[in-house]
Design a protein around this motif. Structure first.
Motif, PDB file in Angstrom:
ATOM      1  N   HIS A 159      11.027  16.162  -6.348  1.00 36.96           N
ATOM      2  CA  HIS A 159      10.661  17.420  -7.014  1.00 36.96           C
ATOM      3  C   HIS A 159      11.871  18.284  -7.364  1.00 36.96           C
ATOM      4  O   HIS A 159      11.731  19.484  -7.611  1.00 36.96           O
ATOM      5  CB  HIS A 159       9.624  18.166  -6.165  1.00 36.96           C
ATOM      6  N   CYS A 171       2.841  19.420  -7.923  1.00 38.39           N
ATOM      7  CA  CYS A 171       3.433  20.303  -6.904  1.00 38.39           C
ATOM      8  C   CYS A 171       3.451  21.750  -7.358  1.00 38.39           C
ATOM      9  O   CYS A 171       3.774  22.640  -6.588  1.00 38.39           O
ATOM     10  CB  CYS A 171       4.846  19.843  -6.548  1.00 38.39           C
ATOM     11  N   CYS A 176       9.829  18.047 -12.794  1.00 42.88           N
ATOM     12  CA  CYS A 176      10.333  17.372 -11.579  1.00 42.88           C
ATOM     13  C   CYS A 176      10.804  15.956 -11.920  1.00 42.88           C
ATOM     14  O   CYS A 176      10.255  15.298 -12.793  1.00 42.88           O
ATOM     15  CB  CYS A 176       9.242  17.289 -10.522  1.00 42.88           C
TER      16      CYS A 176
HETATM   17 ZN   LIG Z   1       6.979  18.396  -8.514  1.00 46.37          ZN
END
Ligand SMILES: [Zn+2]
Length: 316
Positions: A159, A171, A176
């Protein structure tokens, strides 16, 4: 007589896999079950798998490799996106059930530990493992020891935000690394390319018959292997992003060896050379510093299991 074998359990989002491991890292016997959704059922599945093996072998300890954040004392799981545990004292619970000492480790940490002891990172002082599957998992060894960070979370490489305002990630952030470099990313890229270049793909088109939800990383990799130009383009993008992310990670950790693991690494012949080339260009001070050797994992699917079992053996 001292018992030389231990059990390692790889607890992932889809399956629980246990194996009896000797001190040379050889897996002697295995048991597996699908990962149940509830907490009690998950612990039951682990206890059953370990119990089955313990009935057939003399074992002295158990190591659990978990796809999630493990607390610094390595007794509890703080958070695991695909498992039921939330701040749960997993090691003590399982230990009480089994009557055996239990150690807990993040799965990528366990994998890098195993690759260092028995596999592709043997002898390296600083080794980084990047497991590329549905997402990206990272494991790091500094001076031959697993590096877990101050709070047990490091290194969370998947990430790292590589593309400001880029592809949305579950997320909550955008751009990411794993949105561009994973099995999932391979499918996303192929779908984007199919829309941009209608008629360019042959094998992949035929395979998914115009249904973009049917595009998977595995299908893209297979099509690339069969010479599909669009799938190869998607693979090229993955290679670029792999090199890009590794250059960033190398600027922080300066590893001697980078081990590429996970399901996507099975197609390494299709992207690893390109990734190395891009990495060489993108690393800071390119041409004036020794480069990390980038190689594929040697222990395959067993790495986390072997690592957890060996960590458990070392702690006895
Ligand atoms: Zn992420």
């Amino acid at each position: 007589m001292r018992v030389e074998t231990t059990i390692g359990v790889d607890i992932g989002g889809t399956s629980v896999r246990a194996g009896v491991v000797d001190r040379y890292g050889t897996v002697l016997d295995t048991a597996r079950a699908p990962t149940p959704t509830g907490e009690a059922a998950l612990e039951e599945a682990i206890a059953t798998a370990v119990g089955t093996l313990a009935a057939r072998h003399r074992v002295s300890a158990v190591g659990l490799a978990v796809a999630g954040f493990v607390a610094t004392d390595r007794r509890s799981v703080m958070f695991a996106p695909h498992l039921a545990w939330r701040e749960t004292p997993v090691a003590d619970r399982i230990s009480e059930r089994l009557g055996l000492p239990v150690v807990l480790e993040h799965d990528a940490n366990a994998a890098v530990f195993a690759e260092h002891r028995f596999g592709a990172a043997r002898g390296a002082g600083v080794a980084l493992l990047v497991a590329i599957g549905t997402g990206i998992g990272g494991g790091l060894l500094l001076d031959g020891k697993v590096f877990r960070g101050a709070y047990g979370v490091a290194p969370e490489l998947g990430h790292l935000s590589l593309v400001p305002g880029g592809r949305p990630c579950p997320c909550g952030k955008n751009g990411c690394w794993e949105r561009y470099c994973s099995g999932t990313a391979l499918a996303t890229t192929a779908v984007e390319l199919l829309a941009r270049h209608p008629g360019r793909s042959t094998v992949l088109d035929r395979e998914v018959a115009g249904d973009k939800r049917a595009v998977t990383g595995r299908k893209v990799a297979a099509a690339a292997k069969d010479g599909d130009p669009l799938a190869q383009l998607a693979m090229g993008e993955l290679a670029t992003w792999l090199g890009e992310g590794l250059a960033l990670a190398a600027d922080i950790y300066d590893p001697e060896i980078v081990v590429i693991a996970g399901g996507v690494s099975e197609s390494a012949t299709l992207f690893l050379d390109d990734a190395r080339e891009h990495y060489k260009k993108r690393i800071t001070g390119a041409g004036y510093r020794p480069l990390a050797r980038i190689r594929t994992a040697q222990l395959g699917d067993d790495a986390a299991l072997v690592g957890a079992a060996t960590l458990a053996a070392d702690q006895r």
